[in-house]
Design a protein around this motif. Sequence first.
Motif, PDB file in Angstrom:
ATOM      1  N   PRO A 121      28.633  13.246  12.610  1.00 20.15           N
ATOM      2  CA  PRO A 121      29.709  11.949  12.745  1.00 20.15           C
ATOM      3  C   PRO A 121      29.153  10.874  13.551  1.00 20.15           C
ATOM      4  O   PRO A 121      27.968  11.003  14.037  1.00 20.15           O
ATOM      5  CB  PRO A 121      30.631  13.018  14.000  1.00 20.15           C
ATOM      6  N   SER A 122      29.763   9.828  13.341  1.00 22.74           N
ATOM      7  CA  SER A 122      29.340   8.624  13.649  1.00 22.74           C
ATOM      8  C   SER A 122      30.490   7.950  14.682  1.00 22.74           C
ATOM      9  O   SER A 122      31.594   8.005  14.173  1.00 22.74           O
ATOM     10  CB  SER A 122      29.341   7.480  12.696  1.00 22.74           C
ATOM     11  N   VAL A 123      30.054   8.107  15.987  1.00 23.99           N
ATOM     12  CA  VAL A 123      30.983   7.785  17.050  1.00 23.99           C
ATOM     13  C   VAL A 123      30.652   6.366  17.975  1.00 23.99           C
ATOM     14  O   VAL A 123      29.542   6.416  18.429  1.00 23.99           O
ATOM     15  CB  VAL A 123      31.390   8.907  17.869  1.00 23.99           C
ATOM     16  N   MET A 124      31.578   5.356  18.078  1.00 22.03           N
ATOM     17  CA  MET A 124      31.130   4.452  18.925  1.00 22.03           C
ATOM     18  C   MET A 124      31.141   4.744  20.208  1.00 22.03           C
ATOM     19  O   MET A 124      32.140   5.439  21.006  1.00 22.03           O
ATOM     20  CB  MET A 124      32.195   3.312  18.574  1.00 22.03           C
ATOM     21  N   MET A 125      30.145   4.494  21.007  1.00 21.62           N
ATOM     22  CA  MET A 125      30.089   4.674  22.490  1.00 21.62           C
ATOM     23  C   MET A 125      30.101   3.316  23.304  1.00 21.62           C
ATOM     24  O   MET A 125      29.384   2.459  23.145  1.00 21.62           O
ATOM     25  CB  MET A 125      28.748   5.310  22.625  1.00 21.62           C
ATOM     26  N   TYR A 126      30.880   3.467  24.385  1.00 22.29           N
ATOM     27  CA  TYR A 126      31.026   2.325  25.124  1.00 22.29           C
ATOM     28  C   TYR A 126      30.382   2.593  26.839  1.00 22.29           C
ATOM     29  O   TYR A 126      29.904   3.612  26.923  1.00 22.29           O
ATOM     30  CB  TYR A 126      32.507   1.742  25.183  1.00 22.29           C
ATOM     31  N   GLN A 127      30.583   1.647  27.457  1.00 22.48           N
ATOM     32  CA  GLN A 127      30.348   1.865  28.750  1.00 22.48           C
ATOM     33  C   GLN A 127      30.456   2.892  29.389  1.00 22.48           C
ATOM     34  O   GLN A 127      29.928   3.818  30.315  1.00 22.48           O
ATOM     35  CB  GLN A 127      30.628   0.514  29.644  1.00 22.48           C
ATOM     36  N   ASP A 128      32.050   3.396  29.195  1.00 22.01           N
ATOM     37  CA  ASP A 128      32.554   4.421  29.892  1.00 22.01           C
ATOM     38  C   ASP A 128      31.962   6.032  29.402  1.00 22.01           C
ATOM     39  O   ASP A 128      32.061   6.947  29.988  1.00 22.01           O
ATOM     40  CB  ASP A 128      33.955   4.536  29.773  1.00 22.01           C
ATOM     41  N   VAL A 140      28.374  -7.671  21.345  1.00 22.54           N
ATOM     42  CA  VAL A 140      27.196  -7.472  20.356  1.00 22.54           C
ATOM     43  C   VAL A 140      27.340  -5.809  20.359  1.00 22.54           C
ATOM     44  O   VAL A 140      27.655  -4.887  21.288  1.00 22.54           O
ATOM     45  CB  VAL A 140      25.766  -7.431  20.792  1.00 22.54           C
ATOM     46  N   VAL A 141      27.537  -5.232  19.047  1.00 21.34           N
ATOM     47  CA  VAL A 141      27.505  -3.877  18.563  1.00 21.34           C
ATOM     48  C   VAL A 141      26.187  -3.268  17.745  1.00 21.34           C
ATOM     49  O   VAL A 141      25.844  -4.151  16.980  1.00 21.34           O
ATOM     50  CB  VAL A 141      28.886  -3.332  18.037  1.00 21.34           C
ATOM     51  N   GLY A 142      26.003  -2.351  18.041  1.00 22.63           N
ATOM     52  CA  GLY A 142      24.753  -1.901  17.110  1.00 22.63           C
ATOM     53  C   GLY A 142      24.925  -0.356  16.665  1.00 22.63           C
ATOM     54  O   GLY A 142      26.009   0.195  16.928  1.00 22.63           O
ATOM     55  N   ILE A 143      23.901   0.178  16.260  1.00 19.65           N
ATOM     56  CA  ILE A 143      23.833   1.618  15.713  1.00 19.65           C
ATOM     57  C   ILE A 143      22.940   2.429  16.100  1.00 19.65           C
ATOM     58  O   ILE A 143      21.603   1.877  16.178  1.00 19.65           O
ATOM     59  CB  ILE A 143      24.136   1.774  14.122  1.00 19.65           C
ATOM     60  N   ASN A 144      22.973   3.776  16.643  1.00 21.94           N
ATOM     61  CA  ASN A 144      21.815   4.686  16.987  1.00 21.94           C
ATOM     62  C   ASN A 144      22.200   5.178  18.365  1.00 21.94           C
ATOM     63  O   ASN A 144      21.602   6.017  18.747  1.00 21.94           O
ATOM     64  CB  ASN A 144      20.450   4.087  16.730  1.00 21.94           C
ATOM     65  N   PHE A 145      22.588   4.163  19.374  1.00 19.63           N
ATOM     66  CA  PHE A 145      22.951   4.705  20.752  1.00 19.63           C
ATOM     67  C   PHE A 145      21.626   5.064  21.087  1.00 19.63           C
ATOM     68  O   PHE A 145      21.446   6.034  22.069  1.00 19.63           O
ATOM     69  CB  PHE A 145      23.811   5.789  20.848  1.00 19.63           C
ATOM     70  N   ALA A 146      20.508   4.134  20.979  1.00 25.29           N
ATOM     71  CA  ALA A 146      19.287   4.561  21.899  1.00 25.29           C
ATOM     72  C   ALA A 146      19.197   4.088  23.282  1.00 25.29           C
ATOM     73  O   ALA A 146      20.201   3.366  23.755  1.00 25.29           O
ATOM     74  CB  ALA A 146      18.322   3.571  21.261  1.00 25.29           C
ATOM     75  N   ALA A 147      18.262   4.715  23.977  1.00 30.49           N
ATOM     76  CA  ALA A 147      18.190   4.690  25.299  1.00 30.49           C
ATOM     77  C   ALA A 147      18.186   3.331  25.733  1.00 30.49           C
ATOM     78  O   ALA A 147      18.996   2.982  26.917  1.00 30.49           O
ATOM     79  CB  ALA A 147      16.974   5.491  25.949  1.00 30.49           C
ATOM     80  N   ASP A 148      17.313   2.251  25.139  1.00 27.07           N
ATOM     81  CA  ASP A 148      17.502   0.799  25.573  1.00 27.07           C
ATOM     82  C   ASP A 148      18.761   0.357  25.340  1.00 27.07           C
ATOM     83  O   ASP A 148      19.235  -0.759  26.185  1.00 27.07           O
ATOM     84  CB  ASP A 148      16.231   0.125  24.798  1.00 27.07           C
ATOM     85  N   GLY A 202      28.734  -2.152  22.618  1.00 29.93           N
ATOM     86  CA  GLY A 202      28.615  -0.553  22.372  1.00 29.93           C
ATOM     87  C   GLY A 202      27.874  -0.382  21.160  1.00 29.93           C
ATOM     88  O   GLY A 202      27.150  -1.289  20.441  1.00 29.93           O
ATOM     89  N   SER A 203      27.436   0.971  20.980  1.00 33.07           N
ATOM     90  CA  SER A 203      26.604   1.373  19.924  1.00 33.07           C
ATOM     91  C   SER A 203      27.235   2.627  19.348  1.00 33.07           C
ATOM     92  O   SER A 203      27.514   3.553  20.082  1.00 33.07           O
ATOM     93  CB  SER A 203      25.072   1.617  20.358  1.00 33.07           C
ATOM     94  N   VAL A 204      26.987   2.798  17.857  1.00 32.66           N
ATOM     95  CA  VAL A 204      27.389   4.081  17.414  1.00 32.66           C
ATOM     96  C   VAL A 204      26.431   5.155  17.686  1.00 32.66           C
ATOM     97  O   VAL A 204      25.069   5.130  17.309  1.00 32.66           O
ATOM     98  CB  VAL A 204      27.792   3.709  15.960  1.00 32.66           C
ATOM     99  N   ASN A 205      27.012   6.518  17.987  1.00 35.43           N
ATOM    100  CA  ASN A 205      26.127   7.509  18.130  1.00 35.43           C
ATOM    101  C   ASN A 205      25.777   8.448  17.024  1.00 35.43           C
ATOM    102  O   ASN A 205      26.690   8.778  16.493  1.00 35.43           O
ATOM    103  CB  ASN A 205      26.539   8.485  19.398  1.00 35.43           C
ATOM    104  N   GLN A 206      24.756   8.221  16.363  1.00 35.78           N
ATOM    105  CA  GLN A 206      24.539   9.091  15.185  1.00 35.78           C
ATOM    106  C   GLN A 206      23.647  10.400  15.250  1.00 35.78           C
ATOM    107  O   GLN A 206      23.161  10.961  14.698  1.00 35.78           O
ATOM    108  CB  GLN A 206      23.833   8.126  13.988  1.00 35.78           C
TER     109      GLN A 206
END
Length: 340
Positions: free
Chosen positions: A330-337, A277-285, A297-301
């Motif tokens: 920028p829009s950057v995908m953020m993963y577990q690491d 599952v991938v999403g957008i916003n990189f929210a706390a939850d 992962g989620s894209v950090n905007q």
Amino acid sequence: MKKLMLAVAVLLVMVFALCACAPAEQAASPAAESADAASAGSEGSAAADQTDGKKLKFCFAVKNLTNPYFLEEARGVEETCKELGIEIDVQATNKDTEIDKQIQILDNFLSQKPDAIIAAPLSSTAIVPFIQRCNEAGVPFVNIDTAADETEMENMGAESVTCVITDNYAAGEECAKALIEALDGKGKIAVLEGTAGAQTAEERKSGFLSVMEKDGSGIEIVASQPANYNRNEGYTVFQSILAAHPDITGLFAANDEMALGAISAIEEAGMTGKISVVGINFAADAQEAIKVGKMLGSVNQDPYTLGKLGVEKAYAYLQGEEVDDLYMTPSVMMYQDDIK
């Protein structure tokens, strides 16, 4: 003797000259300095009245105050205003579909004649006539998050001070790249779209599909439905999709709220870890879900920066500084690491 008398006479003349001149110079000098100081003080005071001495008031219309993304956006606005000593009024609609209600909020702001109005529009076209009203009233308007429709802006001759947005098309692209890599270029996936017709939703979806068409030929999109950026709707919509397509191995949700709703449906179906599952916003939850492996992962905007920049650019404009027409985060995908 004559030479001595002549020397004495010359000396007396010099003494009288010095006595006559010195008091005048001494009297004039303090007066001049006092006048200069008074003039400088007056100019400094006037400058202060025009800038730091004036309490500015800004108004901000955000899309809603329930979605964590927009809460962060509002926090960016409020904290930056506090830092700059600006009074701020933040208001929002209850739903992303209440376009007319947002325009009413904005018109109420305009009637108060604030120093600047900042808005994250619910509609890229409905906002344009309001921007024109701001122009007519001489109130600077700063557009953030969702850009006003360029064609409508040109047709109506409306102008904003600047536009501060994220690259939503790129966010969609990043999500597609992440899924293609995670699935090794094959499998079945679903898409949870945002609010139907909303510019943000369309851009994210278009960016996602553009990469899928180019690099994801081995991946089949078996379902694509709107869930209105809402967690509950994300749950119910994906629950239905999963029932119809239990062999799904990937999901692109156009925001984290929908992704988190879908994750609840995945957990209930006993399929945790089987669907990327991938999403957008990189929210706390979403970060918590990524940490424990429920979400890829989620894209950090960075919505906080959107709000912060909106205030900073409005303030700079009022100070007479040059402000660019467009700023894009920028829009950057953020993963577990990437989560600390």
